[in-house]
Design an enzyme around this catalytic site. Structure first.
Site, mmCIF file in Angstrom:
data_model
loop_
_atom_site.group_PDB
_atom_site.id
_atom_site.type_symbol
_atom_site.label_atom_id
_atom_site.label_comp_id
_atom_site.label_asym_id
_atom_site.label_seq_id
_atom_site.Cartn_x
_atom_site.Cartn_y
_atom_site.Cartn_z
ATOM 1 N N HIS A 191 -1.846 7.064 7.434
ATOM 2 C CA HIS A 191 -0.877 8.011 6.846
ATOM 3 C C HIS A 191 -1.545 9.350 6.514
ATOM 4 O O HIS A 191 -0.895 10.390 6.533
ATOM 5 C CB HIS A 191 -0.263 7.433 5.567
ATOM 6 C CG HIS A 191 0.878 6.488 5.798
ATOM 7 N ND1 HIS A 191 2.017 6.844 6.493
ATOM 8 C CD2 HIS A 191 1.070 5.207 5.412
ATOM 9 C CE1 HIS A 191 2.847 5.806 6.512
ATOM 10 N NE2 HIS A 191 2.294 4.798 5.874
ATOM 11 N N GLU A 233 -2.738 2.442 5.693
ATOM 12 C CA GLU A 233 -2.660 3.503 4.670
ATOM 13 C C GLU A 233 -3.509 4.704 5.074
ATOM 14 O O GLU A 233 -3.089 5.854 4.915
ATOM 15 C CB GLU A 233 -3.107 2.973 3.302
ATOM 16 C CG GLU A 233 -2.252 1.843 2.746
ATOM 17 C CD GLU A 233 -0.759 2.095 2.874
ATOM 18 O OE1 GLU A 233 -0.309 3.249 2.713
ATOM 19 O OE2 GLU A 233 -0.034 1.130 3.156
ATOM 20 N N GLY A 242 0.841 -1.191 0.000
ATOM 21 C CA GLY A 242 0.000 0.000 0.000
ATOM 22 C C GLY A 242 0.872 1.234 0.000
ATOM 23 O O GLY A 242 2.039 1.168 0.403
HETATM 24 NI NI NI Z 1 3.210 2.943 5.548
#
Ligand code: NI
Length: 183
Positions: A148, A145, A49
């Site tokens: 993030h 993900e 990812g």
């Molecule tokens: Ni990462």
């Protein structure tokens, strides 16, 4: 298409809250090129990812490649996704623990507990609404993900740091004993 440079831990872009992408901008050349570049980048870096802030673009977009069950390699859990402006809903409070790594934190692995069933809504690269469920390791990948986009990395989610290992030691001591990978 191009390979983008991946931001490493310590780069402030990884700790910012990324901005929503206005719906009318999703089909812009800029965003379409970013998605193409991220797909090239994830392939070269062999990631599972990648989130836009990891390539220095602080916008709410991540991609995943086909996610297979680590316990059963031929079992496809989730086909490749492009997710823009995602929302995650937890469908359970049950957690699973998996080993995680991150292209922004190279050569480290750590065990991270996360809710093991989620529902994801957002938009695809054409601006169409999408909605899908992710379970087990796929739920972990999507949450990693999505984190993030909020400036969170997997180290922040570890229950404790005792499992943190360099990749080489992980491969020598843990990957050789797969029954220890998941709890
Ligand atoms: Ni990462």
């Amino acid at each position: 298409m191009a390979i983008r440079h991946v931001a490493k831990l310590g780069d402030p872009v990884l700790r910012q809250r990324a901005q929503e992408i206005p719906h009318e901008k999703i089909r812009s050349e800029e965003i379409q090129r970013l998605i193409d570049d991220m797909q090239d980048t994830i392939e070269v870096y062999e990631g599972i990812g990648l989130a836009a802030p990891q390539v220095h673009e602080s916008v709410r977009l991540f991609i995943t490649r086909d996610v297979y069950d680590p316990a059963e390699e031929n079992r496809l859990l989730l086909p490749a996704q492009v997710v823009i402006n995602p929302t995650i809903k937890f469908l359970t409070q049950n957690e699973s623990t998996y080993w995680e790594g991150c292209l922004s934190i190279p050569d480290l692995r750590g065990m991270v507990p996360r809710p093991n069933k989620i529902q994801v809504t957002g938009y695809d690269r054409d601006g169409r609404k999408i909605k899908f469920d992710a379970e087990g390791f796929a739920a972990t990948v999507v949450q990693h993900e999505n984190d993030h986009l909020d400036g969170i990395v997997f180290l922040d989610r570890m229950a404790d740091l005792k499992s943190l290992a360099f990749l080489k030691e992980f491969e020598r001591h843990v990957a050789a004993a797969p029954e220890e990978i998941a709890d």
